[in-house]
Design a protein around this motif. Structure first.
Motif, PDB file in Angstrom:
ATOM      1  N   ALA A  42       0.494  -0.694   0.199  1.00 22.50           N
ATOM      2  CA  ALA A  42       0.060   0.160   0.021  1.00 22.50           C
ATOM      3  C   ALA A  42       0.986   1.303   0.041  1.00 22.50           C
ATOM      4  O   ALA A  42       0.521   2.806  -0.462  1.00 22.50           O
ATOM      5  CB  ALA A  42      -1.442  -0.048   1.503  1.00 22.50           C
ATOM      6  N   LYS A  89      -1.979   6.704  -9.829  1.00 21.20           N
ATOM      7  CA  LYS A  89      -0.941   6.163  -8.879  1.00 21.20           C
ATOM      8  C   LYS A  89      -1.980   5.105  -8.208  1.00 21.20           C
ATOM      9  O   LYS A  89      -1.308   4.405  -7.842  1.00 21.20           O
ATOM     10  CB  LYS A  89      -0.376   7.371  -7.950  1.00 21.20           C
ATOM     11  CG  LYS A  89       0.728   7.074  -6.946  1.00 21.20           C
ATOM     12  CD  LYS A  89       1.247   8.080  -6.398  1.00 21.20           C
ATOM     13  CE  LYS A  89       1.059   7.903  -4.332  1.00 21.20           C
ATOM     14  NZ  LYS A  89       1.716   8.848  -3.837  1.00 21.20           N
ATOM     15  N   THR A  90      -3.446   5.820  -7.452  1.00 18.46           N
ATOM     16  CA  THR A  90      -3.828   4.944  -6.666  1.00 18.46           C
ATOM     17  C   THR A  90      -4.609   3.306  -7.387  1.00 18.46           C
ATOM     18  O   THR A  90      -4.745   3.210  -6.281  1.00 18.46           O
ATOM     19  CB  THR A  90      -5.537   6.239  -6.185  1.00 18.46           C
ATOM     20  OG1 THR A  90      -4.575   7.463  -5.914  1.00 18.46           O
ATOM     21  CG2 THR A  90      -6.181   5.809  -5.007  1.00 18.46           C
ATOM     22  N   SER A 115      -1.696   1.516  -6.595  1.00 17.92           N
ATOM     23  CA  SER A 115      -1.226   1.073  -5.585  1.00 17.92           C
ATOM     24  C   SER A 115      -3.118  -0.401  -5.428  1.00 17.92           C
ATOM     25  O   SER A 115      -2.425  -1.307  -4.645  1.00 17.92           O
ATOM     26  CB  SER A 115      -1.743   1.818  -4.546  1.00 17.92           C
ATOM     27  OG  SER A 115      -0.952   2.659  -5.027  1.00 17.92           O
TER      28      SER A 115
END
Length: 110
Positions: A37, A86-87, A90
């Motif tokens: 994470a 990016k999220t 992830s």
């Protein structure tokens, strides 16, 4: 559990394989999820503080890039898109780690 295994005649490696490793697996997978994470977050503050005109093009990391294009370049939409990408990456990595955890341990973390 170790004493019972020793009474049953288990050796050192059998106890490690049958007791120690399965006991450590839940902790290992929780730490793995936390590490994954945080994989793409690398502490922008450290790079931001040491950034100057000489090393600006060499010290660029993802978070600092988003900051520079968002606030420095006034391109808020591009900074938002990179942050959302990016999220998404992830979350995809978290889903993969959760699937591996479910396959290895038989139960999921999330």
């Amino acid at each position: 559990m170790y004493e019972a295994a020793r009474v049953d005649g288990a050796g050192r490696w059998q106890m490690i394989r049958s007791i120690t490793i399965p006991s450590l697996m839940p902790t290992y997978f929780v730490l793995l999820v936390l590490a994954v994470a945080n994989f793409l977050s690398n502490g922008m503050e450290q790079y931001f503080v040491f950034q100057n005109a000489f090393n600006k093009e060499y010290i660029q990391v993802l978070d600092l890039y988003v900051y520079n294009i968002g606030l420095g370049g006034k391109s808020f939409s591009l900074a938002t898109a990179v942050g959302m990408l990016k999220t998404i990456v992830s979350i995809t990595l978290l889903i993969i780690v959760n699937a591996v955890s479910k396959k290895v341990r038989g139960e999921s973390i999330i």
